[in-house]
Design an enzyme around this catalytic site. Structure first.
Site, PDB file in Angstrom:
ATOM      1  N   SER A  23      22.872  14.680 -33.557  1.00 25.52           N
ATOM      2  CA  SER A  23      22.686  13.907 -32.335  1.00 25.52           C
ATOM      3  C   SER A  23      24.011  13.283 -31.889  1.00 25.52           C
ATOM      4  CB  SER A  23      21.593  12.855 -32.550  1.00 25.52           C
ATOM      5  OG  SER A  23      21.190  12.293 -31.325  1.00 25.52           O
TER       6      SER A  23
ATOM      7  N   ASP B  56      15.202  21.491 -28.398  1.00 22.57           N
ATOM      8  CA  ASP B  56      15.730  20.169 -28.074  1.00 22.57           C
ATOM      9  C   ASP B  56      16.183  20.123 -26.620  1.00 22.57           C
ATOM     10  OD1 ASP B  56      16.816  17.616 -28.234  1.00 22.57           O
ATOM     11  OD2 ASP B  56      18.683  18.298 -29.153  1.00 22.57           O
TER      12      ASP B  56
ATOM     13  N   CYS C 150      20.259  17.251 -26.528  1.00 25.07           N
ATOM     14  CA  CYS C 150      21.513  17.911 -26.949  1.00 25.07           C
ATOM     15  C   CYS C 150      21.189  19.387 -27.123  1.00 25.07           C
ATOM     16  CB  CYS C 150      22.056  17.314 -28.245  1.00 25.07           C
ATOM     17  SG  CYS C 150      22.379  15.538 -28.216  1.00 25.07           S
TER      18      CYS C 150
END
Length: 629
Positions: A235, A453, A456
């Site tokens: 992250s 995701d 990101c």
């Protein structure tokens, strides 16, 4: 007040009562030789708390102004949990694992991702993780920067608000007996001036942390035959991992030149898991990915939303222009990213706010889909935050020897990073240059991304990988995608582009916290990267620096997403997993809670997305695209 008692119920009173940790006992103290004034306090953790290997929990302690070349006029107590390798600790390498945030504690790494244990089904104990990364490596988890997780500056009794993750002074306005979403406990001060406020300041702190721990922590340092150090993060770790290791590399060079006192760190591997690395390379993908560039046929924003976001991104004075303005001002007035120039902070924070609201907000506020998993509702129950309840148990706090409650996420750290606009900034030369410098110094870099995701996403990250301008960049860009096999099923679980020391892997059917979705795949990628193998098969070990994957220039594998998981409101993850009506019920004491799960009320109708249109065709064609901006 309606409170329903059920079997093994955890009502609102127990979390409040569990607030203040017991005073730590039986701690061992080491006076640092690497940095005078610093100390390490620790204890061995009983087996069974997490896994069955020897582990140590403790703090690296720095008095005010004791760190080398780091702004730190406040005390710093950095929490660590060290797990020895299951094979041979003396000869196996060290992997440091930190979570992102900023302000995310690394205990999620221990209990949800790469650590030796997982939470049991009832969330009251742990079970072994068969894919733990300490099978062949020593693992060090660190809560950083200070005031993250168990780390603290000054122990302070306060009230934690689960709705907002904000700490407040104890008092009648913040009374846990009147509000079930509050927890009274012991935390850091909550003072935003008493933590790192930029990635580079956090790197300065981290270098001091690793210097002291690697040289003075005797269970690791004594009889050490392998001094290789790797850093893996996720992250915000897309900034932390390359930024920290590039700073370590810079300090190594200064030590070798006689310009700095310290120990040269043997840097081996940088791992970035679903990391946000560089906004210029990645920001536009937050428009494209939910519109038509994901591989699951999901169109999460409509044509009007796409056009609106694209306009906000590209118009004069829009998101991209503001990012570039931030970079220019930071380079001129705050090139070393101390975060102390108000004009730079203002412009960079403004850019961050604008891009979040006007670009990302089209998806985040409108799609009702997951920030970390585009295939799920925004009230995403996976992975569970149940480990936070486990860490609040008195017996666990005693076993770990922690004097503070675990704060995750830390609003204090998140806030101060936002104030400096750190997310929009880049360090000197940028994080792309950090990765390039590490590769040119023969440090391996593995970028690993779950392909569901949003925040990101892998599409933007692929652009990052192709934008890194290092000595062997042409060969990396020429490499094709190869299927990744990690078991005997014969079914590929991912695709990878790799040349030599640099790899970019897209992992199928995985969200932001990729290791929770695909633990076996994640472990194999970690093992292969750490031990100089090819990522695709793990069979190529000779002349790995000259190895290149063969295959298509684009990763085009597509499949339908797995079935959605019904939302689950978890007391300890209230801000992300609970709907407004559920939070209100908890606050009033009208919720039924079983093992930290709110079973009544359920979320209100309309909280999760209804089926949305899909696109039959998506972004890739058969020709090599230009990703370099």
């Amino acid at each position: 007040m309606l409170i329903t008692w059920l079997l093994d119920v955890l009502l609102l009173a127990p979390p409040v009562a569990a607030g203040y940790p017991p005073k730590p006992k039986n701690l061992i103290t080491i006076e640092s030789k690497a940095l005078p004034g610093a100390t390490i306090t620790y204890k061995e953790v009983p087996k069974g708390v997490c896994g069955n290997v020897r582990s140590y929990s403790g703090y690296i302690n720095f008095p005010p102004n004791s760190m080398r070349e780091a702004p730190q006029d406040f005390p710093v107590h950095i929490y660590f949990w060290y797990f020895e390798s299951q094979v041979k600790p003396e000869t196996d390498p060290l992997a440091i694992y930190i979570n992102g945030g900023p302000g995310a504690g690394s205990m999620v790494g221990v209990f949800v991702e790469s650590g030796p244990c997982r939470m049991s089904e009832d969330a009251q104990s742990t079970v072994l993780n068969e894919h733990s990364w300490n099978k062949e490596a020593n693992l060090l988890y660190i809560d950083q920067p200070v005031q993250t997780g168990f780390s603290y500056d000054v122990l302070t009794n306060a009230t934690f608000d689960f709705k907002t993750n904000i700490l407040s002074p104890e008092g009648p306005d913040h009374d846990p007996s009147k509000d079930g979403t509050l927890l009274a406990g012991t935390f850091g001060s909550g003072d935003p001036s008493k933590t790192a406020n930029t990635t580079l300041n956090a790197a300065r702190h981290m270098w001091n942390i690793v210097q002291v721990w690697s040289q003075d922590f005797s269970p690791y340092a004594d009889n050490r035959e392998n001094d290789k150090i790797s850093l893996w993060s996720e992250s915000y770790g897309g900034r932390y991992a390359p930024g920290f290791m590039a700073y370590f590399l810079q300090q190594n060079n200064r030590i070798k030149a006689g310009l700095l006192t310290g120990s040269v760190l043997h840097l081996d591997t940088v791992g970035i898991i679903n990391g946000c690395v560089d906004l210029i390379s990645q920001q536009k993908s937050n428009i494209d990915f939910p519109y038509n560039k994901n591989t699951y046929g999901i169109q999460a924003i409509d044509d009007a939303g796409y056009d609106k976001a694209m306009h906000a991104y590209g118009k004069r004075g829009g998101c991209l222009d503001q990012i570039l303005e931030c970079h220019a001002l930071a380079k001129r007035y705050d090139p070393n990213a101390y975060g102390h120039v108000d004009e730079v902070n203002y412009v960079c924070e403004r850019a961050n706010s604008y891009c979040n609201t006007e670009v990302d907000g089209i998806y985040v506020d409108g799609a009702k889909r997951g920030l970390f998993d585009i295939a799920q509702c925004h009230l995403d129950p996976f992975p569970s935050n149940s480990f936070l309840g486990y860490l609040a148990k008195t017996e666990v706090q005693e076993a770990l020897g922690v004097p503070a409650n675990h704060t995750d996420p830390s609003y204090t750290v998140e806030h101060v990073f936002n104030v400096t606009g750190d997310y929009v900034r880049s360090d000197r030369g940028g994080h792309l240059l950090d990765i390039a410098n590490l590769l040119d110094a023969r440090v391996k870099v593995a970028m690993v991304y779950g392909d569901r995701d949003f925040i990101c996403n892998w599409v933007g990250a692929e652009n990052v990988s192709l934008s890194v301008d290092y000595k062997d960049a042409k060969n990396f860009r020429r490499a094709g995608y190869a299927d990744v096999y990690t078991d005997d099923s014969g079914v590929p679980k991912a695709q990878v582009r790799q040349h030599g020391l640099f790899s970019f892997t897209r992992v199928y059917q995985a969200g932001h916290m990729m290791l929770a979705y695909q633990p076996q795949v994640g472990y194999e990628i970690f093992r292969r990267a750490m031990f100089n193998m090819d990522i695709a098969t793990g069979t190529v070990t000779d002349d790995i620096e000259f190895y290149s994957t063969q295959g298509e220039v684009n990763s085009t594998h597509a499949e339908p997403p797995l079935p959605t998981v019904p939302p689950t409101c978890n007391f300890w993850g209230m801000a992300m997993s609970c709907a407004k009506n559920q939070i209100e019920a908890i606050q009033k004491g009208e919720a039924s809670i079983v093992n930290n799960i709110i079973v009544s009320p359920t979320q209100a109708r309309g909280e999760c997305p209804t089926p949305q249109p899909t696109r039959k065709s998506w972004f890739y064609n058969n020709e090599q695209q230009s990703f370099i901006i």
